[in-house]
Design an enzyme around this catalytic site. Structure first.
Site, PDB file in Angstrom:
ATOM      1  N   HIS A  77     -10.414  -7.043  -1.165  1.00 10.59           N
ATOM      2  CA  HIS A  77     -11.241  -6.215  -0.504  1.00 10.59           C
ATOM      3  C   HIS A  77     -12.478  -5.598  -1.774  1.00 10.59           C
ATOM      4  O   HIS A  77     -12.008  -3.981  -2.105  1.00 10.59           O
ATOM      5  CB  HIS A  77     -10.748  -4.994   0.447  1.00 10.59           C
ATOM      6  CG  HIS A  77     -10.084  -5.942   1.092  1.00 10.59           C
ATOM      7  ND1 HIS A  77     -10.112  -6.688   1.921  1.00 10.59           N
ATOM      8  CD2 HIS A  77      -8.307  -5.976   0.891  1.00 10.59           C
ATOM      9  CE1 HIS A  77      -8.929  -6.908   3.235  1.00 10.59           C
ATOM     10  NE2 HIS A  77      -8.149  -7.076   2.084  1.00 10.59           N
ATOM     11  N   ASN A 128       2.437  -5.533  -2.933  1.00  9.03           N
ATOM     12  CA  ASN A 128       0.863  -5.913  -2.597  1.00  9.03           C
ATOM     13  C   ASN A 128      -0.145  -4.288  -2.531  1.00  9.03           C
ATOM     14  O   ASN A 128       0.418  -3.687  -1.547  1.00  9.03           O
ATOM     15  CB  ASN A 128       0.670  -6.299  -1.191  1.00  9.03           C
ATOM     16  CG  ASN A 128      -0.647  -6.998  -0.965  1.00  9.03           C
ATOM     17  OD1 ASN A 128      -0.925  -7.550  -2.226  1.00  9.03           O
ATOM     18  ND2 ASN A 128      -0.734  -6.926   0.169  1.00  9.03           N
ATOM     19  N   ASP A 137     -12.152 -10.432  -0.199  1.00  3.12           N
ATOM     20  CA  ASP A 137     -13.311 -10.602   0.535  1.00  3.12           C
ATOM     21  C   ASP A 137     -14.308 -10.013  -0.153  1.00  3.12           C
ATOM     22  O   ASP A 137     -14.512  -8.486  -1.358  1.00  3.12           O
ATOM     23  CB  ASP A 137     -13.856 -11.063   2.205  1.00  3.12           C
ATOM     24  CG  ASP A 137     -12.767  -9.028   2.294  1.00  3.12           C
ATOM     25  OD1 ASP A 137     -12.392  -7.603   1.714  1.00  3.12           O
ATOM     26  OD2 ASP A 137     -11.965  -8.938   3.353  1.00  3.12           O
ATOM     27  N   GLU A 184      -5.866 -10.733  -1.183  1.00  2.00           N
ATOM     28  CA  GLU A 184      -6.867 -10.985   0.563  1.00  2.00           C
ATOM     29  C   GLU A 184      -8.268 -10.711   0.230  1.00  2.00           C
ATOM     30  O   GLU A 184      -9.204  -9.910   0.342  1.00  2.00           O
ATOM     31  CB  GLU A 184      -6.683  -9.343   1.526  1.00  2.00           C
ATOM     32  CG  GLU A 184      -4.668  -8.999   1.182  1.00  2.00           C
ATOM     33  CD  GLU A 184      -4.016  -8.321   2.531  1.00  2.00           C
ATOM     34  OE1 GLU A 184      -5.603  -7.522   2.751  1.00  2.00           O
ATOM     35  OE2 GLU A 184      -3.366  -7.771   2.665  1.00  2.00           O
ATOM     36  N   GLU A 218       1.107  -1.332  -0.241  1.00  5.98           N
ATOM     37  CA  GLU A 218       0.180   0.440   0.306  1.00  5.98           C
ATOM     38  C   GLU A 218       0.625   1.133  -0.268  1.00  5.98           C
ATOM     39  O   GLU A 218       0.806   2.146   0.865  1.00  5.98           O
ATOM     40  CB  GLU A 218      -1.030   0.013   1.508  1.00  5.98           C
ATOM     41  CG  GLU A 218      -1.401  -1.392   1.265  1.00  5.98           C
ATOM     42  CD  GLU A 218      -2.352  -1.020   2.404  1.00  5.98           C
ATOM     43  OE1 GLU A 218      -3.154  -0.998   3.105  1.00  5.98           O
ATOM     44  OE2 GLU A 218      -3.531  -2.345   2.663  1.00  5.98           O
TER      45      GLU A 218
END
Ligand code: G3I
Length: 317
Positions: A225, A189, A254, A252, A148
């Site tokens: 996400h 990432n 979701d 990650e 990030e």
């Protein structure tokens, strides 16, 4: 005989046809040459249902918090690997291990944030990477080396690393990680980069530059996400990164509302890109997720959700 045959045929006809595939996520993904994993919270390892789901269904794990800087080096030069080691030895055995994360502006102890001067911050970063990547050397398949570091508009995010070292901190971190663990794949990432946009364009340009100058980068992690639907152009975006010569992984995943269609589309996008090598779902059960509501593949009681069936069917297709 005739009667029992008739009964048997009648019985077969009465079996409800289900769209749910048989098998496990791990097996189905393996048949497609991918890992399918999950993030793990050390605090849930005494919950046997939690551990059973991980062991049965998933072929990869990522410690959700236990490898972060605040967990591994809470004070300078004092390293603690207890929870991360516990995850690796209890549910990591025989699975693909994603290391998360070496350099990130969050979950960063205050002593790092208070450092000043390029040399000082770079030394702390080098020492941290050498120790942590060195500790897990030979166990980690892929490391999130930097997490990030970009803003949505493609500019660099302010952090102690960016502000004190400058743009070169990412390259420096990757070179340090390669020196510490020559066998792990090294990933950048980030979130919000699933579609082609200003942020993913900036990361694309960085990867292109790194490949041109032999800076060691092996993969890009698309956190994924997501809102309630699959992002537009996901497959094409993954493909353009792999065309640069790196792997991509969904690191990650979701999805708000856990729509079966959205899960199916996202998994399908990865399967359609030959160097999309695996997927990690961010949380075992909804009750383990960092986000409220329905997000992941198992509900709070540990039951498989419709999204689970959709993912398994897509992996099996
Ligand atoms: O460890 C303390 C515990 O001692 C304390 O009692 C408890 C009280 O709230 O907090 C515990 O720390 C929490 C930690 O998770 C461990 O459970 C933090 O408050 C909490 O903020 C932290 O949240 C994590 C978050 O990263 C931190 O930014 C989430 O679990 C984790 O899912 C989330 O993961 C991030 C990825 O690393 C990077 N990408 C985004 C993703 C979601 O934010």
């Amino acid at each position: 005989m005739a009667v029992s045959s008739a009964l048997w045929v009648g019985f077969l006809i009465m079996i409800p046809t289900s769209s749910a595939a048989e098998g496990t996520l791990a097996e189905a993904a393996k048949a497609k040459g991918r890992f399918f994993g999950v993030s793990v919270l050390a605090g849930q390892l005494d919950d046997s249902q939690y551990v059973d789901i991980i062991n049965k269904e998933f072929s990869a794990v990522t410690p959700e918090n236990s490898m972060k800087w605040d967990a591994t080096e809470p004070s300078r030069g004092s390293f603690s690997y207890g929870n991360a080691d516990r995850i690796v030895s209890s549910v990591g055995e025989g699975k693909t291990l994603r290391g998360h994360v070496l350099v990130w502006h969050q979950q960063l102890p205050s002593w790092v944030k208070e450092l000043s001067g390029s040399d000082e911050v770079q030394q702390a970063m080098d020492d941290h990477i050498a120790a942590v990547a060195g500790h897990f050397q030979g166990k980690v398949d892929s490391w999130d080396v930097v997490n990030e570091a970009f803003e949505g508009d493609g500019s660099r995010r302010h952090s102690v690393f960016q502000d004190q070292i400058g743009d070169g901190f990412i390259e420096h971190a990757f070179r340090s990680a390669r020196a510490a663990d020559g066998g792990a794949k090294l990933c950048y990432n980030d979130y919000g980069i699933e579609s082609k946009n200003a942020k993913s364009d900036a990361i694309y340009a960085m990867v292109q530059d790194f490949k041109a100058r032999d800076v060691p980068i092996d993969c890009v992690g698309f956190q994924s996400h997501l809102g309630s639907s699959a992002p537009g152009g996901f497959q094409d975006n993954l493909q353009r990164f792999t065309d640069l010569g790196v792997e991509v992984q969904l690191t990650e995943l979701d999805i708000s509302g856990a729509s079966p269609d959205a899960y199916s589309n996202v998994v399908g996008a990865c399967l359609a890109v030959s160097r999309c090598t695996g997927i990690i779902v961010w949380g075992v059960r909804d009750s383990d997720s960092w986000r409220d509501g329905s997000q992941v593949l198992f509900d709070g009681s540990g039951e498989k959700k419709e999204a689970y069936d959709a993912v398994l069917n897509t992996l099996d297709a």
